[in-house]
Design a protein around this motif. Structure first.
Motif, PDB file in Angstrom:
ATOM      1  N   GLU A 270      -4.240   2.467  10.917  1.00 27.63           N
ATOM      2  CA  GLU A 270      -5.449   2.993  10.286  1.00 27.63           C
ATOM      3  C   GLU A 270      -5.785   2.200   9.028  1.00 27.63           C
ATOM      4  O   GLU A 270      -6.941   1.840   8.805  1.00 27.63           O
ATOM      5  CB  GLU A 270      -5.263   4.466   9.916  1.00 27.63           C
ATOM      6  CG  GLU A 270      -5.092   5.399  11.083  1.00 27.63           C
ATOM      7  CD  GLU A 270      -4.744   6.799  10.621  1.00 27.63           C
ATOM      8  OE1 GLU A 270      -5.341   7.268   9.628  1.00 27.63           O
ATOM      9  OE2 GLU A 270      -3.866   7.410  11.242  1.00 27.63           O
ATOM     10  N   ILE A 271      -4.773   1.921   8.221  1.00 28.36           N
ATOM     11  CA  ILE A 271      -4.973   1.162   6.987  1.00 28.36           C
ATOM     12  C   ILE A 271      -5.448  -0.249   7.301  1.00 28.36           C
ATOM     13  O   ILE A 271      -6.344  -0.778   6.640  1.00 28.36           O
ATOM     14  CB  ILE A 271      -3.677   1.143   6.151  1.00 28.36           C
ATOM     15  CG1 ILE A 271      -3.395   2.553   5.648  1.00 28.36           C
ATOM     16  CG2 ILE A 271      -3.768   0.153   4.998  1.00 28.36           C
ATOM     17  CD1 ILE A 271      -2.072   2.721   4.972  1.00 28.36           C
ATOM     18  N   ALA A 272      -4.869  -0.853   8.330  1.00 28.98           N
ATOM     19  CA  ALA A 272      -5.270  -2.203   8.725  1.00 28.98           C
ATOM     20  C   ALA A 272      -6.746  -2.238   9.103  1.00 28.98           C
ATOM     21  O   ALA A 272      -7.472  -3.155   8.700  1.00 28.98           O
ATOM     22  CB  ALA A 272      -4.407  -2.684   9.887  1.00 28.98           C
ATOM     23  N   GLN A 273      -7.199  -1.256   9.847  1.00 30.64           N
ATOM     24  CA  GLN A 273      -8.603  -1.239  10.267  1.00 30.64           C
ATOM     25  C   GLN A 273      -9.530  -1.027   9.079  1.00 30.64           C
ATOM     26  O   GLN A 273     -10.576  -1.666   8.976  1.00 30.64           O
ATOM     27  CB  GLN A 273      -8.822  -0.157  11.329  1.00 30.64           C
ATOM     28  CG  GLN A 273     -10.131  -0.306  12.054  1.00 30.64           C
ATOM     29  CD  GLN A 273     -10.284  -1.663  12.696  1.00 30.64           C
ATOM     30  OE1 GLN A 273      -9.429  -2.134  13.431  1.00 30.64           O
ATOM     31  NE2 GLN A 273     -11.379  -2.335  12.416  1.00 30.64           N
ATOM     32  N   VAL A 274      -9.151  -0.149   8.162  1.00 33.31           N
ATOM     33  CA  VAL A 274      -9.975   0.101   6.973  1.00 33.31           C
ATOM     34  C   VAL A 274     -10.070  -1.165   6.126  1.00 33.31           C
ATOM     35  O   VAL A 274     -11.153  -1.555   5.684  1.00 33.31           O
ATOM     36  CB  VAL A 274      -9.393   1.280   6.150  1.00 33.31           C
ATOM     37  CG1 VAL A 274     -10.035   1.364   4.779  1.00 33.31           C
ATOM     38  CG2 VAL A 274      -9.570   2.587   6.899  1.00 33.31           C
TER      39      VAL A 274
ATOM     40  N   LYS B 286       6.631   3.760   2.846  1.00 32.91           N
ATOM     41  CA  LYS B 286       6.892   4.981   3.621  1.00 32.91           C
ATOM     42  C   LYS B 286       6.202   6.204   3.046  1.00 32.91           C
ATOM     43  O   LYS B 286       5.955   7.163   3.762  1.00 32.91           O
ATOM     44  CB  LYS B 286       8.395   5.230   3.709  1.00 32.91           C
ATOM     45  CG  LYS B 286       9.103   4.233   4.577  1.00 32.91           C
ATOM     46  CD  LYS B 286      10.566   4.544   4.701  1.00 32.91           C
ATOM     47  CE  LYS B 286      11.235   3.494   5.578  1.00 32.91           C
ATOM     48  NZ  LYS B 286      12.665   3.736   5.707  1.00 32.91           N
ATOM     49  N   ASN B 287       5.894   6.182   1.742  1.00 29.09           N
ATOM     50  CA  ASN B 287       5.261   7.358   1.142  1.00 29.09           C
ATOM     51  C   ASN B 287       3.739   7.372   1.328  1.00 29.09           C
ATOM     52  O   ASN B 287       3.064   8.245   0.818  1.00 29.09           O
ATOM     53  CB  ASN B 287       5.604   7.459  -0.338  1.00 29.09           C
ATOM     54  CG  ASN B 287       5.076   6.289  -1.154  1.00 29.09           C
ATOM     55  OD1 ASN B 287       4.553   5.332  -0.615  1.00 29.09           O
ATOM     56  ND2 ASN B 287       5.231   6.383  -2.455  1.00 29.09           N
ATOM     57  N   CYS B 288       3.201   6.438   2.071  1.00 38.71           N
ATOM     58  CA  CYS B 288       1.763   6.398   2.363  1.00 38.71           C
ATOM     59  C   CYS B 288       1.442   7.475   3.406  1.00 38.71           C
ATOM     60  O   CYS B 288       2.176   7.665   4.369  1.00 38.71           O
ATOM     61  CB  CYS B 288       1.376   5.018   2.873  1.00 38.71           C
ATOM     62  SG  CYS B 288      -0.397   4.833   3.071  1.00 38.71           S
ATOM     63  N   PHE B 289       0.316   8.164   3.200  1.00 29.65           N
ATOM     64  CA  PHE B 289      -0.057   9.266   4.082  1.00 29.65           C
ATOM     65  C   PHE B 289      -0.628   8.806   5.417  1.00 29.65           C
ATOM     66  O   PHE B 289      -0.608   9.529   6.395  1.00 29.65           O
ATOM     67  CB  PHE B 289      -1.085  10.174   3.389  1.00 29.65           C
ATOM     68  CG  PHE B 289      -0.544  10.841   2.164  1.00 29.65           C
ATOM     69  CD1 PHE B 289       0.563  11.674   2.230  1.00 29.65           C
ATOM     70  CD2 PHE B 289      -1.134  10.622   0.936  1.00 29.65           C
ATOM     71  CE1 PHE B 289       1.070  12.286   1.102  1.00 29.65           C
ATOM     72  CE2 PHE B 289      -0.647  11.236  -0.197  1.00 29.65           C
ATOM     73  CZ  PHE B 289       0.457  12.068  -0.123  1.00 29.65           C
ATOM     74  N   TYR B 290      -1.163   7.598   5.473  1.00 23.46           N
ATOM     75  CA  TYR B 290      -1.833   7.112   6.674  1.00 23.46           C
ATOM     76  C   TYR B 290      -0.951   6.142   7.452  1.00 23.46           C
ATOM     77  O   TYR B 290      -0.051   5.528   6.914  1.00 23.46           O
ATOM     78  CB  TYR B 290      -3.155   6.436   6.309  1.00 23.46           C
ATOM     79  CG  TYR B 290      -4.100   7.366   5.603  1.00 23.46           C
ATOM     80  CD1 TYR B 290      -4.816   8.317   6.310  1.00 23.46           C
ATOM     81  CD2 TYR B 290      -4.249   7.316   4.224  1.00 23.46           C
ATOM     82  CE1 TYR B 290      -5.676   9.186   5.665  1.00 23.46           C
ATOM     83  CE2 TYR B 290      -5.095   8.186   3.572  1.00 23.46           C
ATOM     84  CZ  TYR B 290      -5.815   9.122   4.295  1.00 23.46           C
ATOM     85  OH  TYR B 290      -6.650   9.987   3.648  1.00 23.46           O
ATOM     86  N   GLU B 291      -1.270   6.000   8.710  1.00 23.63           N
ATOM     87  CA  GLU B 291      -0.539   5.073   9.578  1.00 23.63           C
ATOM     88  C   GLU B 291      -0.971   3.639   9.270  1.00 23.63           C
ATOM     89  O   GLU B 291      -2.132   3.397   8.917  1.00 23.63           O
ATOM     90  CB  GLU B 291      -0.831   5.386  11.044  1.00 23.63           C
ATOM     91  CG  GLU B 291      -0.242   6.687  11.520  1.00 23.63           C
ATOM     92  CD  GLU B 291       1.267   6.714  11.451  1.00 23.63           C
ATOM     93  OE1 GLU B 291       1.897   5.733  11.894  1.00 23.63           O
ATOM     94  OE2 GLU B 291       1.804   7.706  10.951  1.00 23.63           O
TER      95      GLU B 291
ATOM     96  N   VAL C 144       0.873  -1.167   0.000  1.00 26.31           N
ATOM     97  CA  VAL C 144       0.000   0.000   0.000  1.00 26.31           C
ATOM     98  C   VAL C 144       0.905   1.211   0.000  1.00 26.31           C
ATOM     99  O   VAL C 144       1.754   1.359   0.880  1.00 26.31           O
ATOM    100  CB  VAL C 144      -0.935   0.010   1.234  1.00 26.31           C
ATOM    101  CG1 VAL C 144      -1.776   1.267   1.258  1.00 26.31           C
ATOM    102  CG2 VAL C 144      -1.814  -1.227   1.248  1.00 26.31           C
ATOM    103  N   GLY C 145       0.719   2.070  -0.987  1.00 28.42           N
ATOM    104  CA  GLY C 145       1.603   3.226  -1.130  1.00 28.42           C
ATOM    105  C   GLY C 145       0.861   4.541  -1.061  1.00 28.42           C
ATOM    106  O   GLY C 145      -0.102   4.702  -0.312  1.00 28.42           O
TER     107      GLY C 145
END
Length: 97
Positions: A59-63, A51-56, A22-23
């Motif tokens: 947060e991504i895991a939960q989404v 590393k260039n992803c805006f979210y933590e 996920v980028g």
């Protein structure tokens, strides 16, 4: 999922490699569909957050867990592990203790 089952899944996830990244574009419908399909076939997958992803990563895991109806096994650093049992009992590869 209880702590014993989560520990068992962590043990399994230590040996697998990430199959998705996920980028910067974050969680798109295309990557969500691909992860959903992979969960149906593999039941457990590892995802790498660049590393260039805006979210933590948490947060991504939960989404992703919400959108794919899966469970977050754990998030370590920038790695996410998701688990969802196969729909058919006969297709299940992982039997939880």
């Amino acid at each position: 999922m209880n702590s014993r089952q989560r520990a068992y899944l962590r043990k399994i996830s230590a040996t697998i490699e990430p199959i998705f990244q996920v980028g910067k574009s974050s969680v798109t419908p295309e990557i969500t569909a691909a992860i959903d399909e992979a969960l149906e076939k593999r039941e457990i997958i590892k995802i790498n957050v660049l590393k260039n992803c805006f979210y933590e990563p948490k947060e991504i895991a939960q989404v992703l867990a919400d959108r794919t109806r899966s469970s977050v096994v754990h998030v370590i650093g920038r790695k996410i592990v998701l688990y969802r049992p196969a729909k058919e009992e006969k297709d299940r590869k992982i039997i939880l203790p």
